[in-house]
Design a protein around this motif. Structure first.
Motif, PDB file in Angstrom:
ATOM      1  N   HIS A  80     138.675 -90.593  43.914  1.00 32.78           N
ATOM      2  CA  HIS A  80     138.693 -89.604  44.989  1.00 32.78           C
ATOM      3  C   HIS A  80     139.665 -90.005  46.081  1.00 32.78           C
ATOM      4  O   HIS A  80     140.118 -91.160  46.155  1.00 32.78           O
ATOM      5  CB  HIS A  80     137.283 -89.474  45.570  1.00 32.78           C
TER       6      HIS A  80
ATOM      7  N   GLU B 133     137.487 -89.285  52.288  1.00 32.44           N
ATOM      8  CA  GLU B 133     137.311 -88.386  53.431  1.00 32.44           C
ATOM      9  C   GLU B 133     138.184 -87.143  53.376  1.00 32.44           C
ATOM     10  O   GLU B 133     138.389 -86.477  54.396  1.00 32.44           O
ATOM     11  CB  GLU B 133     137.584 -89.131  54.751  1.00 32.44           C
ATOM     12  N   ARG B 134     138.694 -86.829  52.182  1.00 35.03           N
ATOM     13  CA  ARG B 134     139.518 -85.629  52.042  1.00 35.03           C
ATOM     14  C   ARG B 134     139.110 -84.846  50.801  1.00 35.03           C
ATOM     15  O   ARG B 134     138.662 -85.431  49.816  1.00 35.03           O
ATOM     16  CB  ARG B 134     141.002 -86.000  51.929  1.00 35.03           C
ATOM     17  N   LYS B 135     139.264 -83.539  50.877  1.00 36.08           N
ATOM     18  CA  LYS B 135     139.021 -82.712  49.693  1.00 36.08           C
ATOM     19  C   LYS B 135     140.206 -82.885  48.751  1.00 36.08           C
ATOM     20  O   LYS B 135     141.359 -82.830  49.171  1.00 36.08           O
ATOM     21  CB  LYS B 135     138.867 -81.243  50.090  1.00 36.08           C
ATOM     22  N   TRP B 136     139.912 -83.112  47.478  1.00 33.99           N
ATOM     23  CA  TRP B 136     140.954 -83.301  46.475  1.00 33.99           C
ATOM     24  C   TRP B 136     140.523 -82.575  45.212  1.00 33.99           C
ATOM     25  O   TRP B 136     139.481 -82.890  44.631  1.00 33.99           O
ATOM     26  CB  TRP B 136     141.155 -84.796  46.210  1.00 33.99           C
ATOM     27  N   ASP B 137     141.289 -81.606  44.803  1.00 29.30           N
ATOM     28  CA  ASP B 137     140.909 -80.773  43.662  1.00 29.30           C
ATOM     29  C   ASP B 137     140.830 -81.553  42.353  1.00 29.30           C
ATOM     30  O   ASP B 137     140.233 -81.076  41.380  1.00 29.30           O
ATOM     31  CB  ASP B 137     141.892 -79.615  43.501  1.00 29.30           C
TER      32      ASP B 137
ATOM     33  N   GLU C 208     139.492 -84.622  41.971  1.00 24.82           N
ATOM     34  CA  GLU C 208     138.477 -85.676  42.056  1.00 24.82           C
ATOM     35  C   GLU C 208     137.670 -85.789  40.755  1.00 24.82           C
ATOM     36  O   GLU C 208     137.310 -84.786  40.135  1.00 24.82           O
ATOM     37  CB  GLU C 208     137.535 -85.381  43.219  1.00 24.82           C
TER      38      GLU C 208
END
Length: 270
Positions: free
Chosen positions: A72, A75-79, A81
């Motif tokens: 991941h 602390e960030r959105k990651w498509d 993951e």
């Protein structure tokens, strides 16, 4: 020079024995990053116990936790993951074996929390879980387990943790991954079958359009075997477990306490 993906284990590899990273290592990794190489942490540690090192190194790459069960962007959105869970029934099956495996404690681990059985509460070191104190809300009770964990962690009183790991693998017919921690602690960690650091790193290589030959990996313990096998060049630390050495292309002349990773990176790139 072809840009590399550089995978770094933490305990026994990048970290000194006192759990710190030297300023020399931090500075060396910054210089390597500035050349365009991608540096990633690949650790058995849960996220909460690795984030401070990620921040100290000023990384912006994905992080691999739980030996590959969680990949991941902190602390960030990651498509892209990867969040892989272990069947929660293994919790109860291992607890049923607690006398046979000489269990001190078993922890069910998630990204930002954990639950641990209190049968031998006095044997649980809070610092192992990145907390000041083990409190009631952390107790492993069936109604709290609503989803499978990223990993399981147990401490055994057995004299030979490697033999105990072999026994548990055989008992469960190799349907889950069992690895050991380096150092004196008799810690075993569990993840879903086929999931390990190499599994996560293959995913990242594909994501970056790179090949295995572009991977450099540094490790010291049993759970680094597949990662070193995958890498174009796999480095074992001077202090590495003998179980890892057959999987390494090179054993470093320096230990983790001698900043072995930084010295090798400096030799290779700077």
């Amino acid at each position: 020079m072809t840009k590399k993906l550089i995978a770094l284990d933490l305990d026994g590899t990048l970290l000194h024995s006192d759990q710190t990273i030297s300023s020399y290592t931090v500075e060396t990794i910054q210089k390597v990053k500035e050349l365009g190489h991608k540096v990633v942490i690949a650790t058995g540690r849960p996220y909460r116990m690795a984030k401070s090192y990620y921040d100290q190194l000023k990384l912006e790459t994905p992080m691999v936790n739980f030996n590959g069960s969680l990949t991941h962007l902190p602390e960030r959105k990651w498509d892209f993951e990867l969040d892989i869970r272990l069947d929660h029934n293994y919790i109860w099956k291992l607890l049923d074996l607690k006398e046979t495996i000489q269990l001190d404690f078993l922890a069910s681990e998630y990204r930002n929390k954990f639950f641990i059985n209190f049968d031998k509460k006095e044997t649980i070191p809070p610092e192992l879980f990145g907390v000041d104190k083990i409190i009631d809300k952390m107790e492993l009770i069936p109604h709290k387990i609503t989803e499978g964990p990223n990993g399981l962690l147990l401490q055994t009183g057995a004299e030979d943790k490697y033999a105990m790991a072999d026994f548990i693998r055989e008992h469960f017919r190799h349907d889950l991954e069992v690895d050991s921690w380096g150092g004196p602690l008799n810690i075993l960690e569990f993840s879903a079958k086929g999931v390990n650091k190499a599994y996560a790193l293959k995913y990242l290589l594909s994501h970056y359009g790179m090949e295995a030959k572009d991977l450099l990996a540094f490790g010291d313990e049993h759970n680094d075997r597949e990662m070193l096998d995958l890498a174009g060049v796999g480095f074992a630390m001077k202090n590495a477990s003998t179980t890892l050495l057959p999987h390494a292309d090179e054993q470093l002349a320096w230990s983790n306490d001698e900043d072995g990773v930084a010295k090798k990176l400096e030799e290779l790139f700077l």
